[in-house]
Scaffold this motif. Structure first.
Motif, PDB file in Angstrom:
ATOM      1  N   VAL A 291       1.008  -1.164   0.079  1.00 43.64           N
ATOM      2  CA  VAL A 291       0.110  -0.056   0.087  1.00 43.64           C
ATOM      3  C   VAL A 291       0.809   1.099  -0.131  1.00 43.64           C
ATOM      4  O   VAL A 291       2.206   1.200   0.262  1.00 43.64           O
ATOM      5  CB  VAL A 291      -0.855  -0.086   1.363  1.00 43.64           C
ATOM      6  CG1 VAL A 291      -1.975  -1.256   1.163  1.00 43.64           C
ATOM      7  CG2 VAL A 291      -0.216   0.081   2.613  1.00 43.64           C
ATOM      8  N   GLU A 295      -1.463   5.448   3.520  1.00 43.61           N
ATOM      9  CA  GLU A 295      -2.348   4.475   3.856  1.00 43.61           C
ATOM     10  C   GLU A 295      -1.923   3.660   5.170  1.00 43.61           C
ATOM     11  O   GLU A 295      -2.927   3.482   6.274  1.00 43.61           O
ATOM     12  CB  GLU A 295      -2.690   3.785   3.014  1.00 43.61           C
ATOM     13  CG  GLU A 295      -4.107   2.598   3.306  1.00 43.61           C
ATOM     14  CD  GLU A 295      -4.431   1.617   2.014  1.00 43.61           C
ATOM     15  OE1 GLU A 295      -4.839   0.561   2.337  1.00 43.61           O
ATOM     16  OE2 GLU A 295      -4.245   2.222   0.798  1.00 43.61           O
ATOM     17  N   TRP A 296      -0.628   3.322   5.112  1.00 41.47           N
ATOM     18  CA  TRP A 296      -0.249   2.618   6.246  1.00 41.47           C
ATOM     19  C   TRP A 296       0.134   3.476   7.433  1.00 41.47           C
ATOM     20  O   TRP A 296      -0.247   3.178   8.691  1.00 41.47           O
ATOM     21  CB  TRP A 296       1.190   1.769   5.821  1.00 41.47           C
ATOM     22  CG  TRP A 296       1.858   0.951   6.820  1.00 41.47           C
ATOM     23  CD1 TRP A 296       1.313  -0.233   6.887  1.00 41.47           C
ATOM     24  CD2 TRP A 296       2.872   1.213   7.690  1.00 41.47           C
ATOM     25  NE1 TRP A 296       2.313  -0.937   7.957  1.00 41.47           N
ATOM     26  CE2 TRP A 296       2.881  -0.037   8.554  1.00 41.47           C
ATOM     27  CE3 TRP A 296       3.704   2.429   7.751  1.00 41.47           C
ATOM     28  CZ2 TRP A 296       4.108  -0.138   9.586  1.00 41.47           C
ATOM     29  CZ3 TRP A 296       4.500   2.164   8.965  1.00 41.47           C
ATOM     30  CH2 TRP A 296       4.584   1.223   9.613  1.00 41.47           C
ATOM     31  N   GLU A 298      -1.714   5.885   8.386  1.00 39.41           N
ATOM     32  CA  GLU A 298      -3.120   6.133   9.118  1.00 39.41           C
ATOM     33  C   GLU A 298      -3.457   4.606   9.820  1.00 39.41           C
ATOM     34  O   GLU A 298      -4.173   4.678  10.907  1.00 39.41           O
ATOM     35  CB  GLU A 298      -4.065   6.490   7.901  1.00 39.41           C
ATOM     36  CG  GLU A 298      -5.334   6.790   8.700  1.00 39.41           C
ATOM     37  CD  GLU A 298      -6.384   7.672   7.619  1.00 39.41           C
ATOM     38  OE1 GLU A 298      -7.432   7.691   7.938  1.00 39.41           O
ATOM     39  OE2 GLU A 298      -5.858   7.493   6.243  1.00 39.41           O
TER      40      GLU A 298
END
Length: 310
Positions: A291, A295-296, A298
């Motif tokens: 990802v 995204e990671w 968060e």
């Protein structure tokens, strides 16, 4: 002469497919294609699909050493065997069966970097040059005489993906066509390798490229880019393994201890290292999908001051 010169091709995946298509486009007479068996629930290998499109017989055996495979190869009465991305052990009875023998592609400048991960390791070692070899395989592993070689640059920010797909893949396809032309013209040399200069490295696996944050930032960066996109170099975060992709390096002091997160942006995060820092743009945690770093960040609640490898 093309119609009379019979070529058997052993290969797989996109590289094998591209070599097959290039040889067909060059007017070669491909009398059979050997590739691994289909996997249940998976699409056919690209080389199989291409062979069927060209109405070329496809032969699939679990092991090339099986007598049924050896007999099927002999029945083709080939003048030359071309090996394009082969991971199985091919027996001498197949290598030596064609009138003109067998030629094979290897993505390094043999005798350097013999072995299965020959693109990863030069990058990991910080080399500025690699290349490809078309050679005549023998009983050893990547030890046979050289037919031709081509050099390729490794830039300071190149990755495994950029070196392979941007250089060694297209250069390799062209080199295989050139090598076949040389064999047909009776102009293909057999230059013995200097075995005293040989190096060998095994598979580059995830456990081989775990980051030691006490190492210099340049060594860490080379390991990350030499493993991108596979197998992925990384560290641990809490109880999980985390692999880093789409990384960049800075030689400026990031102001933290090695392995410490010093900056978080919309595009990723920065980790301090000896002599600089690494900025990470894409992440894979454990066996999850890759990802974007944002995204990671968060998902795990990453914050400045967190540490990797602790």
């Amino acid at each position: 002469m093309a119609d009379d010169f019979r070529i058997a091709l052993i290969g797989q995946a996109a590289f094998g497919e591209s070599v097959l298509n290039a040889l067909v486009e060059n007017g070669e007479n491909i009398v059979g294609v050997f590739c691994p068996p289909d996997r249940e629930g998976r699409p056919s290998d690209p080389i199989k699909t291409a062979a069927e499109t060209h109405d070329i017989p496809v032969l699939q055996f679990r092991r090339m050493r099986n007598q049924d495979c050896i007999d099927a190869f002999a029945a083709l009465d080939a003048d030359l065997c071309v090996m394009a991305f082969v991971t199985d052990i091919v027996p001498d009875s197949i290598l030596e069966a064609p009138t003109h023998g067998t030629i094979q592609y290897h993505p390094s400048l043999l005798p350097l970097h013999r072995g299965p991960s020959s693109i990863n390791w030069p990058i990991i070692f910080g080399r500025e040059k690699t290349g490809l070899t078309v050679f005549w395989p023998d009983k050893g592993l990547d030890t046979g005489p050289v037919l031709l070689q081509k050099e390729a640059e490794i830039g300071p920010d190149d990755t495994l993906g950029s070196v392979y797909f941007g250089r060694l893949f297209p250069m390799g396809v062209d080199a295989m066509v050139e090598a076949v032309d040389m064999v047909k013209a009776g102009a293909a040399p057999r230059i013995e390798q200097n075995h005293d200069d040989a190096t060998y490295e095994g598979w580059c696996r995830a456990e081989d490229v775990v980051i030691d944050w006490d190492k210099p930032v340049g060594e860490i960066y080379n390991m990350i880019r030499g493993s991108d996109p596979s197998p992925g170099s990384g560290s641990t975060f809490g109880d999980d393994s985390v692999r880093f992709f789409r990384a960049s390096k800075s030689d400026s002091d990031a102001g933290g201890a090695p392995g410490e997160v010093t900056e978080i942006t919309d595009d990723g995060f920065r980790i301090a290292a000896n002599g600089g820092s690494i900025f990470v743009g894409r992440v894979q945690q454990g066996r999850q999908r890759k990802v974007n770093a944002s995204e990671w960040i968060e998902a795990v609640g990453l914050k400045v001051g967190d540490s990797f490898g602790a």
